[in-house]
Design an enzyme around this catalytic site. Structure first.
Site, short mmCIF file in Angstrom:
data_model
loop_
_atom_site.label_atom_id
_atom_site.label_comp_id
_atom_site.label_asym_id
_atom_site.label_seq_id
_atom_site.Cartn_x
_atom_site.Cartn_y
_atom_site.Cartn_z
N ARG A 57 0.82 -1.22 0.00
CA ARG A 57 0.00 0.00 0.00
C ARG A 57 0.86 1.27 0.00
NH1 ARG A 57 -3.72 2.55 4.47
NH2 ARG A 57 -5.28 3.60 3.19
N HIS A 61 0.42 4.41 -2.49
CA HIS A 61 0.19 5.78 -2.01
C HIS A 61 1.34 6.71 -2.38
CE1 HIS A 61 -3.40 5.32 0.92
NE2 HIS A 61 -3.47 4.43 -0.05
N ASN A 89 -3.99 8.73 4.66
CA ASN A 89 -2.76 8.15 5.21
C ASN A 89 -2.69 8.17 6.73
OD1 ASN A 89 -1.90 7.82 2.59
ND2 ASN A 89 -0.69 9.71 2.54
N HIS A 188 -6.37 -5.93 -2.42
CA HIS A 188 -7.19 -6.10 -1.20
C HIS A 188 -7.44 -7.58 -0.88
CE1 HIS A 188 -8.91 -1.70 -1.05
NE2 HIS A 188 -7.59 -1.75 -1.00
C1 HEM Z 1 -9.46 1.11 -5.85
C2 HEM Z 1 -9.40 2.07 -4.95
C3 HEM Z 1 -8.90 1.83 -3.55
C4 HEM Z 1 -9.51 2.24 -2.41
C5 HEM Z 1 -10.80 3.03 -2.31
C6 HEM Z 1 -8.70 1.77 -1.31
C7 HEM Z 1 -8.97 2.02 0.03
C8 HEM Z 1 -8.33 1.42 1.07
C9 HEM Z 1 -8.66 1.60 2.46
C10 HEM Z 1 -9.73 2.54 2.98
C11 HEM Z 1 -7.87 0.79 3.18
C12 HEM Z 1 -7.87 0.59 4.69
C13 HEM Z 1 -7.16 1.70 5.41
C14 HEM Z 1 -7.43 1.67 6.89
O1 HEM Z 1 -8.55 1.32 7.27
O2 HEM Z 1 -6.51 2.01 7.66
C15 HEM Z 1 -7.02 0.09 2.27
C16 HEM Z 1 -6.08 -0.85 2.63
C17 HEM Z 1 -5.22 -1.43 1.75
N1 HEM Z 1 -5.08 -1.13 0.41
FE1 HEM Z 1 -6.39 -0.08 -0.69
N2 HEM Z 1 -7.64 1.08 -1.80
C18 HEM Z 1 -7.71 1.10 -3.16
C19 HEM Z 1 -6.77 0.56 -4.04
C20 HEM Z 1 -5.63 -0.07 -3.64
C21 HEM Z 1 -4.53 -0.41 -4.52
C22 HEM Z 1 -4.45 -0.04 -5.99
C23 HEM Z 1 -3.61 -1.06 -3.76
C24 HEM Z 1 -2.27 -1.60 -4.15
C25 HEM Z 1 -1.93 -1.94 -5.38
C26 HEM Z 1 -4.15 -1.16 -2.42
C27 HEM Z 1 -3.57 -1.83 -1.38
C28 HEM Z 1 -4.09 -1.89 -0.10
C29 HEM Z 1 -3.58 -2.77 0.92
C30 HEM Z 1 -2.52 -3.84 0.72
C31 HEM Z 1 -4.28 -2.47 2.10
C32 HEM Z 1 -4.07 -3.09 3.48
C33 HEM Z 1 -2.95 -2.35 4.19
C34 HEM Z 1 -2.60 -2.85 5.57
O3 HEM Z 1 -3.14 -3.85 6.04
O4 HEM Z 1 -1.74 -2.19 6.19
N3 HEM Z 1 -5.35 -0.52 -2.39
N4 HEM Z 1 -7.31 0.51 0.98
#
Ligand code: HEM
Length: 315
Positions: A57, A61, A89, A188
């Protein structure tokens, strides 16, 4: 006219910049850079599986804000406001300590040679591999920014309440197709999300599996302010395996965020979700190529920017 000429010039510069990235960039200047990064990422992921998700992530970002230039790593100071406290973030991004540790190991073998932006790109790939996902070759040679932008972080990173049109638009703005967007969302399949980001979806949306919603409600109370930071896995079936289960979850209405379930909600991306759910190979190859495309977003190259000595601050 003048603006269209400068736009063309910008386009050419962007093309040249990405053409300058090369997988062999450190082969002579720091031949052990990639193995050092891989060893450290594997150790960090073995210690805590979630770190693989957090590092992936971080790279996303980084790249969506000013391009893949390490801007996300710059910490706020009394006189500098970076991206780490922007809305998407703040109290959410993790892994800065792991990146700092990798950077110091790499600095110890090759002084001021390997950029923080490249470390992020390689660490994202190695994280996916450590959790059982596909591998790909990472083009290298990015340099680090001397600036960051909290306003661009707020405007360019998609929030979890986006609908399908918003999501397609946010990725189109960076040059991605809707299929790329669906493939990248497959990230995800690992990691966790906070209650405050899925509360509306589980209490107010109807396109959610009732049993799944009930189980999430147990740890995410309806009232704003209580349990906001409680965590749930983004992929409830195989939380720390990088596979295509994210898409089968969507077919059974088990997307954690509103934005996840939007990808399979009777719209234009339904067939892509079905395809990735039924073919692990189709997902792996689409994910790997979209990651390379993402890693090519607006890099600084040549004499632009700098190679930071410490990833959290400019030299
Ligand atoms: C399509 C639009 C996307 C949205 C709306 C989105 C939104 C989010 C949100 C809200 C979280 C949780 C943050 C939290 O609650 O602290 C999250 C976690 C995550 N996102 Fe996305 N995301 C998107 C696309 C992506 C992309 C493109 C990637 C990587 C290529 C990605 C990788 C991740 C990962 C791996 C997590 C988990 C991180 C952790 O456990 O520390 N996301 N995302």
């Amino acid at each position: 006219m003048a603006s269209s000429v400068s736009f063309l010039l910008l386009l050419c510069m962007a093309a040249v910049a990405s053409a300058q990235l090369s997988p062999t960039f450190y082969d002579t200047s720091c031949p052990n850079a990639l193995s050092t990064i891989k060893r450290a990422v594997t150790a960090a992921v073995n210690k805590e599986n979630r770190m693989g998700a957090s590092l992936l992530r971080l790279h996303f970002h980084d790249c969506f804000v000013q391009g893949c230039d390490g801007s996300v790593l710059l910490a706020d100071t009394a006189t500098f406001t970076g991206e780490q406290n922007a809305l998407p973030n703040m109290k959410s991004l993790r892994g800065f300590d792991v990146i700092a540790n990798i950077k110091s190991q790499v600095e110890a073998i090759c002084k001021q040679t390997v950029s923080c932006a490249d470390i992020l790109a390689v660490a994202a790939r190695d994280s996916v591999v450590a959790l059982g996902g596909p591998s790909w070759t990472v083009p290298l040679g990015r340099r680090d920014s001397t600036t960051a932008s909290s306003s661009l972080a707020n405007s360019d990173l998609p929030p979890p309440f986006f609908n399908l049109t918003d999501l397609i638009g946010a990725f189109d703005k960076k040059g991605f197709t809707a299929t790329d967007m669906v493939a990248l969302s497959g990230a995800h399949t690992i990691g966790q999300g906070q209650c405050q980001n899925f509360r509306d979806h589980i209490y107010n949306d109807s396109n959610i599996n009732p049993g799944y919603a009930t189980s999430l409600k147990a740890n995410c109370p309806r009232a704003t302010g209580s349990g906001d930071t409680n965590l749930a896995p983004l992929d409830p079936t195989t939380s720390y395996t990088f596979d295509n289960a994210y898409y089968s979850n969507l077919l059974s209405q088990k997307g954690l965020f509103h934005s996840d379930q939007e990808l399979f909600n009777g719209g234009s991306t339904d067939n892509t979700v079905r395809n990735f759910a039924s073919s692990a190979a189709a997902f792996s190859s689409a994910f790997a190529s979209a990651m390379v495309k993402m890693a090519n977003l607006g890099p600084l190259t040549g004499s632009q920017g700098q190679i930071r000595l410490t990833c959290s601050k400019v030299n």
